[in-house]
Design a protein around this motif. Structure first.
Motif, PDB file in Angstrom:
ATOM      1  N   GLU A  70       0.800  -1.222   0.000  1.00 11.44           N
ATOM      2  CA  GLU A  70       0.000   0.000   0.000  1.00 11.44           C
ATOM      3  C   GLU A  70       0.832   1.272   0.000  1.00 11.44           C
ATOM      4  O   GLU A  70       0.326   2.337  -0.339  1.00 11.44           O
ATOM      5  CB  GLU A  70      -0.934   0.010   1.210  1.00 11.44           C
ATOM      6  CG  GLU A  70      -1.987  -1.096   1.182  1.00 11.44           C
ATOM      7  CD  GLU A  70      -2.933  -1.001   2.360  1.00 11.44           C
ATOM      8  OE1 GLU A  70      -2.694  -0.142   3.243  1.00 11.44           O
ATOM      9  OE2 GLU A  70      -3.913  -1.780   2.394  1.00 11.44           O
ATOM     10  N   ARG A  71       2.104   1.203   0.376  1.00 10.64           N
ATOM     11  CA  ARG A  71       2.889   2.418   0.578  1.00 10.64           C
ATOM     12  C   ARG A  71       3.876   2.708  -0.552  1.00 10.64           C
ATOM     13  O   ARG A  71       4.551   3.725  -0.525  1.00 10.64           O
ATOM     14  CB  ARG A  71       3.639   2.340   1.915  1.00 10.64           C
ATOM     15  CG  ARG A  71       2.736   2.011   3.095  1.00 10.64           C
ATOM     16  CD  ARG A  71       3.288   2.555   4.379  1.00 10.64           C
ATOM     17  NE  ARG A  71       3.097   3.998   4.469  1.00 10.64           N
ATOM     18  CZ  ARG A  71       3.604   4.758   5.435  1.00 10.64           C
ATOM     19  NH1 ARG A  71       4.372   4.215   6.363  1.00 10.64           N
ATOM     20  NH2 ARG A  71       3.384   6.067   5.449  1.00 10.64           N
ATOM     21  N   TRP A  72       3.967   1.804  -1.529  1.00  8.27           N
ATOM     22  CA  TRP A  72       4.903   1.985  -2.645  1.00  8.27           C
ATOM     23  C   TRP A  72       4.157   2.243  -3.943  1.00  8.27           C
ATOM     24  O   TRP A  72       3.154   1.573  -4.236  1.00  8.27           O
ATOM     25  CB  TRP A  72       5.783   0.738  -2.805  1.00  8.27           C
ATOM     26  CG  TRP A  72       6.934   0.699  -1.844  1.00  8.27           C
ATOM     27  CD1 TRP A  72       6.857   0.678  -0.478  1.00  8.27           C
ATOM     28  CD2 TRP A  72       8.322   0.661  -2.172  1.00  8.27           C
ATOM     29  NE1 TRP A  72       8.109   0.637   0.064  1.00  8.27           N
ATOM     30  CE2 TRP A  72       9.029   0.619  -0.944  1.00  8.27           C
ATOM     31  CE3 TRP A  72       9.028   0.646  -3.368  1.00  8.27           C
ATOM     32  CZ2 TRP A  72      10.425   0.578  -0.890  1.00  8.27           C
ATOM     33  CZ3 TRP A  72      10.417   0.593  -3.322  1.00  8.27           C
ATOM     34  CH2 TRP A  72      11.106   0.572  -2.087  1.00  8.27           C
ATOM     35  N   ASP A  73       4.652   3.206  -4.725  1.00  4.09           N
ATOM     36  CA  ASP A  73       4.065   3.549  -6.022  1.00  4.09           C
ATOM     37  C   ASP A  73       5.113   3.421  -7.121  1.00  4.09           C
ATOM     38  O   ASP A  73       6.311   3.543  -6.880  1.00  4.09           O
ATOM     39  CB  ASP A  73       3.547   4.999  -6.022  1.00  4.09           C
ATOM     40  CG  ASP A  73       2.498   5.235  -4.958  1.00  4.09           C
ATOM     41  OD1 ASP A  73       1.578   4.423  -4.851  1.00  4.09           O
ATOM     42  OD2 ASP A  73       2.628   6.237  -4.229  1.00  4.09           O
ATOM     43  N   LEU A  74       4.629   3.226  -8.339  1.00  6.98           N
ATOM     44  CA  LEU A  74       5.496   3.123  -9.509  1.00  6.98           C
ATOM     45  C   LEU A  74       5.230   4.278 -10.460  1.00  6.98           C
ATOM     46  O   LEU A  74       4.082   4.597 -10.764  1.00  6.98           O
ATOM     47  CB  LEU A  74       5.251   1.801 -10.241  1.00  6.98           C
ATOM     48  CG  LEU A  74       6.007   1.610 -11.571  1.00  6.98           C
ATOM     49  CD1 LEU A  74       7.504   1.499 -11.324  1.00  6.98           C
ATOM     50  CD2 LEU A  74       5.477   0.374 -12.302  1.00  6.98           C
ATOM     51  N   VAL A  75       6.303   4.896 -10.952  1.00  6.22           N
ATOM     52  CA  VAL A  75       6.235   5.906 -11.995  1.00  6.22           C
ATOM     53  C   VAL A  75       7.206   5.482 -13.096  1.00  6.22           C
ATOM     54  O   VAL A  75       8.329   5.058 -12.809  1.00  6.22           O
ATOM     55  CB  VAL A  75       6.619   7.302 -11.471  1.00  6.22           C
ATOM     56  CG1 VAL A  75       6.692   8.301 -12.618  1.00  6.22           C
ATOM     57  CG2 VAL A  75       5.620   7.777 -10.427  1.00  6.22           C
ATOM     58  N   GLU A  76       6.775   5.575 -14.349  1.00  7.70           N
ATOM     59  CA  GLU A  76       7.624   5.186 -15.468  1.00  7.70           C
ATOM     60  C   GLU A  76       8.073   6.414 -16.247  1.00  7.70           C
ATOM     61  O   GLU A  76       7.298   7.340 -16.463  1.00  7.70           O
ATOM     62  CB  GLU A  76       6.871   4.231 -16.398  1.00  7.70           C
ATOM     63  CG  GLU A  76       6.515   2.905 -15.729  1.00  7.70           C
ATOM     64  CD  GLU A  76       5.707   2.010 -16.641  1.00  7.70           C
ATOM     65  OE1 GLU A  76       5.103   2.527 -17.613  1.00  7.70           O
ATOM     66  OE2 GLU A  76       5.675   0.781 -16.397  1.00  7.70           O
ATOM     67  N   MET A  77       9.344   6.417 -16.657  1.00  9.62           N
ATOM     68  CA  MET A  77       9.879   7.458 -17.509  1.00  9.62           C
ATOM     69  C   MET A  77      10.425   6.809 -18.777  1.00  9.62           C
ATOM     70  O   MET A  77      11.143   5.804 -18.709  1.00  9.62           O
ATOM     71  CB  MET A  77      10.996   8.241 -16.807  1.00  9.62           C
ATOM     72  CG  MET A  77      10.528   9.133 -15.678  1.00  9.62           C
ATOM     73  SD  MET A  77      11.894  10.123 -14.941  1.00  9.62           S
ATOM     74  CE  MET A  77      12.326  11.197 -16.339  1.00  9.62           C
ATOM     75  N   HIS A  78      10.092   7.377 -19.923  1.00 10.74           N
ATOM     76  CA  HIS A  78      10.549   6.835 -21.197  1.00 10.74           C
ATOM     77  C   HIS A  78      11.914   7.416 -21.545  1.00 10.74           C
ATOM     78  O   HIS A  78      12.076   8.187 -22.484  1.00 10.74           O
ATOM     79  CB  HIS A  78       9.511   7.115 -22.288  1.00 10.74           C
ATOM     80  CG  HIS A  78       8.233   6.380 -22.064  1.00 10.74           C
ATOM     81  ND1 HIS A  78       8.030   5.088 -22.499  1.00 10.74           N
ATOM     82  CD2 HIS A  78       7.100   6.745 -21.413  1.00 10.74           C
ATOM     83  CE1 HIS A  78       6.818   4.687 -22.140  1.00 10.74           C
ATOM     84  NE2 HIS A  78       6.248   5.674 -21.477  1.00 10.74           N
ATOM     85  N   THR A  79      12.889   7.010 -20.753  1.00  8.17           N
ATOM     86  CA  THR A  79      14.275   7.447 -20.947  1.00  8.17           C
ATOM     87  C   THR A  79      15.179   6.393 -20.358  1.00  8.17           C
ATOM     88  O   THR A  79      14.722   5.333 -19.914  1.00  8.17           O
ATOM     89  CB  THR A  79      14.510   8.830 -20.304  1.00  8.17           C
ATOM     90  OG1 THR A  79      15.789   9.323 -20.711  1.00  8.17           O
ATOM     91  CG2 THR A  79      14.425   8.774 -18.795  1.00  8.17           C
ATOM     92  N   GLY A  80      16.498   6.665 -20.346  1.00 11.02           N
ATOM     93  CA  GLY A  80      17.455   5.693 -19.873  1.00 11.02           C
ATOM     94  C   GLY A  80      17.794   5.845 -18.398  1.00 11.02           C
ATOM     95  O   GLY A  80      17.132   6.565 -17.647  1.00 11.02           O
ATOM     96  N   HIS A  81      18.855   5.175 -18.005  1.00  6.68           N
ATOM     97  CA  HIS A  81      19.210   5.002 -16.598  1.00  6.68           C
ATOM     98  C   HIS A  81      19.698   6.280 -15.919  1.00  6.68           C
ATOM     99  O   HIS A  81      19.771   6.324 -14.694  1.00  6.68           O
ATOM    100  CB  HIS A  81      20.290   3.919 -16.509  1.00  6.68           C
ATOM    101  CG  HIS A  81      20.665   3.532 -15.119  1.00  6.68           C
ATOM    102  ND1 HIS A  81      19.769   2.959 -14.237  1.00  6.68           N
ATOM    103  CD2 HIS A  81      21.856   3.645 -14.449  1.00  6.68           C
ATOM    104  CE1 HIS A  81      20.381   2.717 -13.083  1.00  6.68           C
ATOM    105  NE2 HIS A  81      21.639   3.134 -13.185  1.00  6.68           N
TER     106      HIS A  81
END
Length: 253
Positions: free
Chosen positions: A220-231
Motif C-alpha cells: 500500500e505504501r509503494w508507487d510506480l512511476v515510469e519514464m521513457h528514458t534511460g538510466h
C-alpha cells in the motif's frame, strides 16, 4: 503515472536530498536543482564520501574504509545536520541502497523515499551481489583496480537516451567508486514496505523493476512511476525528472 499514496503534501514545500549513483557527485543533479528551487523547494544534492575525485585529500588506504555504512551515514547527516523535518530522500542507481537504509533511520524526518532506477537494500546482500553474475566480475575488477570500481566508458551509455554531449559530460565527471561500498552487505532494521516510497522506472534500461521492487510495489505504501528514458534521467530528461519528483511527493510545482 500513479498518484502517491503516502502522506498528502499537495501545495506544500519539500526538502529534496538528492544522492547520485556510482561514480557521480552532487554535480550530477545540476540541471534538476534549478527547477526544484524555482518552485520554492529546498534542494540538497549530496556527494558521497570518496567520490569527489582522486585529489580528495584522503591518504593512501583511507578509501578502503569507505563502505556502505559510510554512505548511509552521509545521507543521515545530510538530513540531521541541516535540521530537515520533512525530507524527501532521492536515490539513483547504487545509491538506492544507502538512501533506503538511511530512510528507515531518520524516522519522522522522512517525508518520502524516491528511488530513481535504483537498487534497493536486501538483508545480507551487497550491490555487487545484484549484478548479473552475482558480483564475481565486479569484485575481481575492484581488486585489480586498487579497491575501486572503474567508471564506465562512452560506449557503455549506448541506448540510454543520452546525447553525445551528455555522455561526454558524465564520463568527464565520473570518478572511481570506493569498492567496499559495493561489496559490503546491506542490513535492515525493518521491512522497506513500511516506508512511503515511489520507484521511478526508466524504461530504456529495462521494462520491469527487479523482483524485489515488484514485490514492494504490491504493498500500500509503494508507487510506480515510469519514464521513457534511460538510466541517467538527471542528464537525459532533467526537467521531466524534476517534475516527477515534485508530483510523486505531491509537492507544489
Amino acid at each position: 503515472m500513479v498518484a502517491p499514496r503516502g502522506r498528502d503534501y499537495r501545495g506544500s514545500m519539500a526538502d529534496f536530498v538528492l544522492v547520485p549513483g556510482a561514480w557521480l557527485g552532487a554535480w550530477a543533479w545540476d540541471e534538476v536543482v534549478p527547477r526544484l528551487r524555482t518552485a520554492g523547494h529546498g534542494v540538497h544534492p549530496v556527494t558521497l564520501t570518496g567520490l569527489v575525485g582522486e585529489d580528495d585529500g584522503r591518504a593512501d588506504g583511507e578509501h578502503d574504509a569507505v563502505g556502505l555504512e559510510t554512505h548511509v551515514q552521509d545521507v543521515v547527516r545530510a538530513v540531521e545536520d541541516r535540521g530537515l523535518k520533512e525530507a524527501v530522500l532521492v536515490g539513483h542507481s547504487y545509491s538506492g541502497i544507502p538512501v533506503a537504509m538511511a530512510a528507515e533511520r531518520i524516522g519522522a524526518r522522512l517525508a518520502r523515499l524516491v528511488l530513481v532506477d535504483a537498487e534497493i537494500p536486501v538483508e545480507g546482500r551487497s550491490f555487487a551481489n545484484s549484478l548479473w553474475d552475482g558480483g564475481g566480475m565486479a569484485a575481481a575488477a575492484i581488486r585489480h583496480n586498487g579497491g575501486f570500481w572503474a567508471p564506465l566508458i562512452a560506449e557503455d551509455f549506448e541506448g540510454q537516451g543520452l546525447s553525445q554531449q551528455q555522455v561526454e559530460r558524465i564520463v568527464a565527471g565520473s570518478v572511481p567508486h570506493p569498492g567496499a561500498s559495493l561489496t559490503e552487505p546491506a542490513s535492515l532494521a525493518r521491512s522497506l514496505s513500511e516506508l512511503p516510497a515511489t520507484y521511478v522506472k526508466c524504461l530504456l534500461d529495462g521494462p520491469e523493476p527487479r523482483t524485489e521492487v515488484a514485490e514492494l510495489l504490491q504493498g500500500e505504501r509503494w508507487d510506480l512511476v515510469e519514464m521513457h528514458t534511460g538510466h541517467w534521467p538527471m542528464f537525459s530528461r532533467p526537467q521531466e525528472l524534476a517534475r516527477v519528483l515534485m508530483e510523486t511527493t505531491g509537492a507544489r510545482s
